[in-house]
Motif scaffolding. Sequence first.
Motif, PDB file in Angstrom:
ATOM      1  N   MET A 159       0.831  -1.208   0.000  1.00 39.06           N
ATOM      2  CA  MET A 159       0.000   0.000   0.000  1.00 39.06           C
ATOM      3  C   MET A 159       0.865   1.258   0.000  1.00 39.06           C
ATOM      4  O   MET A 159       0.550   2.239  -0.673  1.00 39.06           O
ATOM      5  CB  MET A 159      -0.948  -0.018   1.196  1.00 39.06           C
ATOM      6  CG  MET A 159      -2.049  -1.057   1.049  1.00 39.06           C
ATOM      7  SD  MET A 159      -3.064  -1.279   2.526  1.00 39.06           S
ATOM      8  CE  MET A 159      -3.720   0.345   2.775  1.00 39.06           C
ATOM      9  N   GLN A 180       2.151   1.601  -3.515  1.00 35.17           N
ATOM     10  CA  GLN A 180       1.068   2.066  -4.382  1.00 35.17           C
ATOM     11  C   GLN A 180       0.769   3.545  -4.129  1.00 35.17           C
ATOM     12  O   GLN A 180       0.544   4.314  -5.061  1.00 35.17           O
ATOM     13  CB  GLN A 180      -0.204   1.229  -4.157  1.00 35.17           C
ATOM     14  CG  GLN A 180      -0.099  -0.187  -4.647  1.00 35.17           C
ATOM     15  CD  GLN A 180       0.108  -0.250  -6.151  1.00 35.17           C
ATOM     16  OE1 GLN A 180      -0.564   0.417  -6.901  1.00 35.17           O
ATOM     17  NE2 GLN A 180       1.070  -1.044  -6.568  1.00 35.17           N
ATOM     18  N   SER A 181       0.775   3.935  -2.876  1.00 32.41           N
ATOM     19  CA  SER A 181       0.530   5.336  -2.522  1.00 32.41           C
ATOM     20  C   SER A 181       1.614   6.239  -3.100  1.00 32.41           C
ATOM     21  O   SER A 181       1.327   7.314  -3.634  1.00 32.41           O
ATOM     22  CB  SER A 181       0.472   5.476  -1.003  1.00 32.41           C
ATOM     23  OG  SER A 181       0.245   6.803  -0.632  1.00 32.41           O
ATOM     24  N   ALA A 237       1.101   9.107  -5.895  1.00 32.39           N
ATOM     25  CA  ALA A 237       1.570  10.474  -5.663  1.00 32.39           C
ATOM     26  C   ALA A 237       2.438  10.942  -6.827  1.00 32.39           C
ATOM     27  O   ALA A 237       2.317  12.087  -7.288  1.00 32.39           O
ATOM     28  CB  ALA A 237       2.334  10.564  -4.350  1.00 32.39           C
TER      29      ALA A 237
END
Length: 198
Positions: free
Chosen positions: A40, A43-44, A48
């Motif tokens: 996660m 992925q974040s 961004a």
Amino acid sequence: MDAGDLATWVGSSFAAVAAGATLWTLKSQRDQITEQRAFMAEQSAMLALEREELRAVAEDRKWAQARQLRMYFHKAGSQTDGEGNVTEDDHWIVTILNASDAPVHAVAVRFGTAYTASEVYELAPAAVHNWGASLGDRLVAPVHLLGPARAVRFLSQRWSPATVHNNRPFVTFTDDCGIYWTLDSYGKLEEAGFEPGE
């Protein structure tokens, strides 16, 4: 070995196996949670970066048309010496060329903070650098619409040489997306955000 000891031993063995299985399950779940958190976070970070890239592309697109507006200017004069050389400049001549592929709107030239152009004319784009070129139809400032590859010429009032020197030209215009811009005689382009009077 009597039956009581055997039952205790079997029960203890099953309890140990159950405890081991529980610990293994907890460790497995903890490892999965750690992997999910790492995934996660990755992925974040990717989202961004993608957002930042999209923002940069949008910003470039926003500035692209404004950067295509060109302003050419020079001082002109009417006072000459005995040999026909200009000795004093008494006004500005400013040519605005829309080199973009979309129209710009509300094109106006100001001189310093207090003066507006006294005359505005259509100009053939090929004559942008020809300061003595024949001028087309007279227009009203601000020029409501300046199409792609079109040019206009703005003339200031006639002043003393000091007033001419102290009141350099700058252009204001609205791009095809409705963003209001200023471009000064030093080439500094700024987004003003709104048209004066709004």
